[in-house]
Design an enzyme around this catalytic site. Structure first.
Site, PDB file in Angstrom:
ATOM      1  N   TYR A 154     -30.135  37.831  -2.266  1.00  0.00           N
ATOM      2  CA  TYR A 154     -31.426  38.165  -2.777  1.00  0.00           C
ATOM      3  C   TYR A 154     -31.291  39.699  -3.750  1.00  0.00           C
ATOM      4  CZ  TYR A 154     -32.586  34.534   0.119  1.00  0.00           C
ATOM      5  OH  TYR A 154     -32.757  33.267   0.808  1.00  0.00           O
ATOM      6  N   CYS A 167     -29.766  24.705  21.233  1.00  0.00           N
ATOM      7  CA  CYS A 167     -29.896  24.293  19.882  1.00  0.00           C
ATOM      8  C   CYS A 167     -28.562  23.672  19.379  1.00  0.00           C
ATOM      9  CB  CYS A 167     -29.986  25.517  18.968  1.00  0.00           C
ATOM     10  SG  CYS A 167     -29.822  25.171  17.268  1.00  0.00           S
TER      11      CYS A 167
HETATM   12 FE1  SF4 Z   1     -31.679  24.081  16.456  1.00  0.00          FE
HETATM   13 FE2  SF4 Z   1     -33.463  23.460  14.243  1.00  0.00          FE
HETATM   14 FE3  SF4 Z   1     -32.156  21.333  15.297  1.00  0.00          FE
HETATM   15 FE4  SF4 Z   1     -33.987  22.613  16.845  1.00  0.00          FE
HETATM   16  S1  SF4 Z   1     -33.953  21.616  14.894  1.00  0.00           S
HETATM   17  S2  SF4 Z   1     -32.170  21.769  17.633  1.00  0.00           S
HETATM   18  S3  SF4 Z   1     -33.676  24.650  16.067  1.00  0.00           S
HETATM   19  S4  SF4 Z   1     -31.083  23.069  14.393  1.00  0.00           S
END
Ligand code: SF4
Length: 651
Positions: free
Chosen positions: A172, A346
């Site tokens: 940026y 995640c």
């Molecule tokens: Fe992780 Fe995004 Fe997948 Fe959820 S949607 S598991 S936050 S990568």
């Protein structure tokens, strides 16, 4: 338990209770560019869950920074009331709050009113990803933009925030001044000297300090390596940090990787699951050691164990665990309480977090549909009496439905005819670079355990079993099977489907055509797997590119690998017919034939057919029932989990 992660740290006047940071990320939760109830509820969920510091998403400091429709702006005092409400909500939970200040420079996506945007940068060097040719910033404009950072910081201070963070990462505007490939100026902001390239950032920090006084935290977010062919590399960024620290030191560096200027560099903005956890930590370590300044690193740190290792080994002082908290806002409090097994980790799929941003939807998570929907789904409805609930089908939809119903106090039994739970998620984890997708099964299995669901695997449900169970309500989540369309010559050629390939049940010949109807993760993944195994692969897609429905960073990296493996991609193709050694395709725009000759095997990725035979049985039995997932119509994992939640809350 994680002594380094849970030790306090001070930035400016701000003392944080722990080292866990929700770093700035786009949410699409603002209301016409202002902070409203949805965005406050979203961040407050993370503060309640124990985050040490929350950094809000990019906010534009100057009219020339408008890069999308309806961005959050901090270039007038109108922003102050919204940020004030947010600060009050976050500070109630003993969490720090810092605002990102942003100017995209040439990384311009669109304008606010839909007209062609005019972008400005250090020099007239075009960007490869958005194909933007910027205008060089005149000196008067540079002075005005620098002052706009200081003015915005003063507004954030007036709103009660603890500091601001200059977004100089990912190519940026501040990064465009730092990068000698982009900064070709010959004045005192010029690209040939380190002092010139760093001057823009140093003067921004100076202006903010002058307007906010001592103690108000000033952070600088940088890519420790832009990982692009014309980006600034690690050595250049280390030199830049050292020069900035010498006379205009920020209170912290927030270190990431990559650049928005190229497709290859942008993958690191939200690194997909194939990137190793904490892979950016060495970049943070380099900056921390060179400058001695507090450093945050971010990059696939999805578990407290990983964060503890990074901090205790001295690679960084704090860890950005942003997607980890989108997936599980309670990660900090669970880690502190030693409940690491209960963390919903995640998986780095990018589908509903940054994937939603790119699609223009509010942020969420495929595993945690409440994220971004706190106001609508934050509280589960209460029950008037405990009911016996039978869930049929143990894929993501059924698992989520069972957990959601049991969490509300119902007695829930989940039946799965297979000996393992997970449905199609078990197949997804078999694809190249998608092994972590199996984490969704681990996480949902834990949700079932915590909610007290009785799980019966290897049991095929029939009408007798339903009568025997005598449930008050049934949730059908019976999934789908691969769709085999009718086409001429289907019996003449060796034809298999993607599931058979993934399960290792199909014998596949040397020369393969993969006919991909949905252009999702299956076709692109099966083509890659077969090419890895030495097959000669042609991938015919009923769309404009392979994987067009999956998140762009995941897709772009996948397409790059297909090219490296020599897979021939055929876009805009409809499957038309076959004979003993050929596949006949049609161009979907003009119906012209395309013939693939010398084919040994045709692999069908033609979507799915809902498995809904039970619907009639349950209807005949007169029992209340709800549907979730693929048995309604083919679903993504995200849709299946969301529908599972709704079904579990509807019984
Ligand atoms: Fe992780 Fe995004 Fe997948 Fe959820 S949607 S598991 S936050 S990568």
């Amino acid at each position: 338990r994680f002594p380094a992660l849970f030790s306090p740290i001070t930035i400016g006047n701000l003392t944080l209770r722990n080292r866990i940071v929700s770093t700035g990320h786009e949410t699409h939760l603002s209301e016409h560019g202002k902070i409203g109830d949805a965005l406050i509820a979203y961040h407050e969920a993370r503060a309640k869950g124990g985050a040490g510091l929350i950094v809000t998403e990019v906010a534009l400091v100057h009219p020339s920074a408008v890069f999308v429709a309806d961005p959050i702006r901090v270039d007038t005092d109108e922003c102050i009331p919204g940020y004030t409400r947010l600060a009050e909500a976050i500070h109630r939970h003993d969490t720090g709050l810092i605002a990102q200040l942003f100017h995209p420079g040439r990384e311009m996506l669109a304008s606010e009113d839909g007209t062609a945007p005019v972008s400005y940068s250090a020099s007239a060097v075009p960007n490869e990803r958005f194909h933007v040719m910027p205008r060089p910033m005149p000196l008067e404009m540079i002075a005005e933009v620098i002052a706009s950072y200081g003015d915005a910081a003063r507004r954030m201070q007036a709103a009660g925030l603890d500091g601001v963070e200059i977004v100089g990462s990912h190519g940026y505007l501040p990064a465009q001044f730092l990068n000698p490939h982009v900064n070709k100026r010959e004045d005192h902001y010029g690209g040939s000297s380190l002092a010139g390239r760093t001057r823009f950032i140093r003067e921004i920090i100076e202006d903010i300090r002058r307007k906010t006084g001592p103690g108000f935290a000033v952070g600088l977010r940088l890519s420790g390596d832009e990982m692009s062919h014309d980006g600034a590399g690690q050595a250049a960024m280390l030199d830049a940090c050292e020069r900035i620290a010498a006379d205009n030191a920020p209170d912290y560096f927030s270190v990431v990787a990559g650049s928005s200027a190229t497709l290859a560099g942008s993958v690191h903005i939200a690194p997909p699951m194939y990137q190793e956890a904490g892979y950016t930590a060495p970049l943070g370590q380099g900056i921390r050691e060179r400058t001695g300044i507090t450093t945050i690193v971010t990059g696939r740190i999805n578990q407290p164990q990983e964060a503890e290792k990074i901090i205790s080994s001295g690679q960084a002082d704090m860890c950005g665990m942003t997607r980890a908290m989108i997936c599980d806002p309670l990660i900090a409090s669970k880690a502190e309480a030693g409940r690491t097994d209960d963390i919903r980790a995640c998986i780095g799929c990018n589908q509903a977090c940054i994937g939603h941003f790119h699609a223009g939807y509010p942020i969420s998570c495929i595993q945690n549909p409440v994220s971004g929907r706190e106001l609508r789904l934050g509280e589960a409805p209460g029950i008037s009496g405990k009911r016996r609930v039978m869930v049929i089908g143990g894929g993501p939809a059924g698992m989520k439905a069972a957990a959601a119903a049991a969490e509300r106090g119902h007695a829930v039994t989940l039946f799965e005819r297979d000996t393992q739970l997970g449905g199609q998620a078990r197949l997804a984890q078999l694809l190249p670079h998608r092994a972590e997708f199996g984490g969704i099964i681990t996480n949902l299995t834990r949700e079932l355990e915590l909610a007290g669901v009785e799980v019966r695997k290897g049991v095929a449900v029939d009408a007798d079993l339903i009568r025997e169970q005598a449930p008050d309500a049934i949730i059908l989540a019976t999934g789908a099977t691969p769709r085999w369309p009718d086409f001429e010559g289907r019996d003449d050629l060796h034809v298999v489907d993607a599931w058979q390939v993934l399960r290792g049940e199909a014998k596949v010949g040397k020369s393969v055509v993969v006919a991909d109807w949905r252009a999702d993760w299956i076709g692109i993944g099966v083509a890659e797997r077969l090419a890895q195994n030495g097959h000669s692969v042609r991938l015919a897609v009923n769309g404009y590119m392979p994987g067009q429905t999956i998140q762009m960073y995941v897709r772009d990296a996948g397409i790059g690998r297909l090219h490296s493996l020599g897979v021939e991609t055929l876009p805009y193709m409809r499957l038309f017919g076959a004979d003993e050694d050929s596949v006949y395709l049609q161009h979907i725009m003009n119906d012209e034939p395309v013939i693939c000759e010398g084919v040994d095997t045709l692999v069908l990725c033609q979507g799915h057919t809902p498995e809904n035979a039970f619907e009639g049985i349950v209807r005949d039995l007169g029992i209340e029932f709800h549907l979730a997932g693929d048995c309604i119509a083919p679903r993504t994992a995200e849709e299946a989990v969301l529908e599972g939640l709704h079904a579990g809350r509807a019984v």
